[in-house]
Structures are given as C-alpha cells and as structure tokens.
Design an enzyme around this catalytic site. Structure first.
Site, mmCIF file in Angstrom:
data_model
loop_
_atom_site.group_PDB
_atom_site.id
_atom_site.type_symbol
_atom_site.label_atom_id
_atom_site.label_comp_id
_atom_site.label_asym_id
_atom_site.label_seq_id
_atom_site.Cartn_x
_atom_site.Cartn_y
_atom_site.Cartn_z
ATOM 1 C CB SER A 135 35.144 45.400 0.567
ATOM 2 O OG SER A 135 35.888 44.309 1.079
ATOM 3 C CE1 TYR A 148 39.592 47.060 -1.972
ATOM 4 C CE2 TYR A 148 39.692 45.961 0.153
ATOM 5 C CZ TYR A 148 39.051 46.187 -1.045
ATOM 6 O OH TYR A 148 37.870 45.545 -1.318
#
Length: 279
Positions: A135, A148
């Site tokens: 990401s 995360y």
C-alpha cells in the site's frame, strides 16, 4: 493445459483488487486460481475460466492443501499474488492485542507462509514472479492506522529482502503500492476504528478518521480496482519488472510529500486531510 500455459495464484480474490487481478491474468492467458475463504463468492469467475479455490491465509493446512492442488492439477506455479489483507484502524491504546496479532497474521504471516510454499516449485522452474500488495500505507502513516501501517511496512521489508534472496533462481519480487481504491477496504477500516476508538479519550480522532474513510467524497476520488489489476498484468508480463509500482488515487503525491516534508509538517497535513483535531 499446454506446455507453455503459465499458472497464477491470486489470494483475496473474492472481490476488489484480487478479483480484478484474477480477471486480468485470465484474459492474458494464465491459468488462474482465485483463492479466498468464501468460495461461493467467486462462482461467477468460473465463466472467465478462473478456478476458485478455498484458502484461508491464517490456516496453514489450507495453504498447504491449496498449493498441492495447484501442483497436482498443473504441475507448476509461475505467479503468486499476495493480495489478501484488510485494514484495522484504531488508537494504539485502544486496539486489543489479539486484533493487532490477527492483522499481522492476515497481512504479513499469511503472505510469507504462502511464499515459502510456492518457492520450491519456482526454484525448480528457475522462474517465477511473486507480487506483494502492500500500500502507499507501507511508505507513509495516517492517524490511528498504526497496526495497519506496521503490517504494510513489514511486508515491504520482507519483499526487499526476498528480492535479493531469490534473484539467483530467476524469480522476481514485485511490490504494488495502491493508493485510494474503491473496494470494501475503507468501509472495513472505518468500522474497525468506530468499534474501538469512537468513545473515550481518542473519540474526536476516531470519529474523524472513520468519517474520512467512509465519506462519499473519498469513494468518488478513489481509483477503480481494475487499475491495480492492469498494473499487475503489466508487471508480471515484463521481462524486467520494476521493483515497485505506486498506483491509484494519491499514491505517488502522498509518498512524495512524506519523503520531502519534515515529519511534523507531514503530521499536520495528515491531520487536516482526515479532519483530526490537533488538540
């Protein structure tokens, strides 16, 4: 199967990026195994020649069985796309450690274990491509996203080390760093932060982050998952793929600003973007 048909395994393929990637690779001529926990959500992929397979990245026996099934049926694995993952947001003080560990089990250890299982076959072929979906969150940080981001930073590091390790065997490791994408991810992350940080001392931040993640404007600006699928198709088809592809809404500019701005200036920018109060 023909002698030249290449085989791809895509995890988290029941929706979003995984589904889009499976369709792109099938269209490119790969024999594609689409893996997810809920096989019934992938029935529609069969019409595109895709083979749904049950796989839970947190369950070792299912990973072993899945890889063995692919080898038994095709004799090879040429591409692994480690896409399965989710976003768990909340203040570090609020998030239970069980949830933090599960976030790592899904986003990091599942990908690493599946990589271990396919590597002997790729080494035997002297070829293969391992695609890890990290990401832009593997390069930057956002409010209340500690666990995360920790998983995505970890997967970036594993990918970099792995790339060096497997190069002598003709295997490429490719990192995909999506920006904002129209998938279920944002809604799940918003629900997670509301569950743990919508009350108490972090409530102003928690509610602001949840609203930002689930806002209509965020969804409108986000890129379609097909963009990531096309990028992965291009990367695995390249003779010398790039090591990283930052694609999707905000990915390149946000990573750039993180790299060039002083830390506190970047922090302030993220607070403004997400609506998090500074005091």
């Amino acid at each position: 199967m023909t002698a030249t048909t290449k085989v791809a395994l895509v995890t988290g393929a029941s929706s979003g990026i995984g589904e889009a990637t499976a369709l792109e690779l099938a269209d490119a001529g790969y024999t594609v195994y689409a893996a997810a926990r809920r096989v019934e959500r992938m029935e529609h992929l069969k019409s595109s020649g895709i083979r749904p397979i049950s796989m839970d990245v947190t369950d070792d026996p299912s990973l072993i069985a899945g890889v063995q099934q692919i080898i038994d049926e095709t004799g090879r694995i040429d591409v692994l796309v480690n896409n399965a993952g989710y976003g768990s947001y909340g203040a570090v003080e609020d998030v239970p450690m069980e949830e933090a560990r599960y976030q790592f089990d899904v986003n990091v250890f599942g990908a690493a274990r599946l990589t271990q299982l396919v590597l002997p076959h790729m080494r035997g072929q002297r070829s293969g491509k391992i695609v890890n979906i990290t990401s832009m969150g593997g390069k930057v940080h956002t409010p209340l996203g500690a666990w995360y981001h920790a998983t995505k930073f970890a997967l970036e590091a594993i990918s970099d080390c792995l790339r060096v390790e497997v190069k002598p065997f003709g295997i490429d490791v490719i990192i995909i760093e999506p920006g904002g994408i129209k998938t279920e991810w944002a809604g799940i992350a918003a629900d997670k932060v509301r569950a743990v940080s919508s009350e108490g001392p972090y409530a102003p931040q928690g509610n602001a982050v949840a609203n930002s993640l689930s806002s209509e404007s965020t969804q409108k600006r986000s890129s379609p998952p097909e963009l990531i699928g096309r990028t992965i198709r291009k990367a695995v088809g390249a003779r010398k793929p790039r090591t990283r592809y930052a694609v999707g809404f905000g990915a390149k500019p946000i990573i750039f600003m993180h790299d060039v701005l002083p830390d506190r200036t970047y922090d302030a920018m993220m607070r403004r973007v997400t609506g998090v109060p500074s005091s």
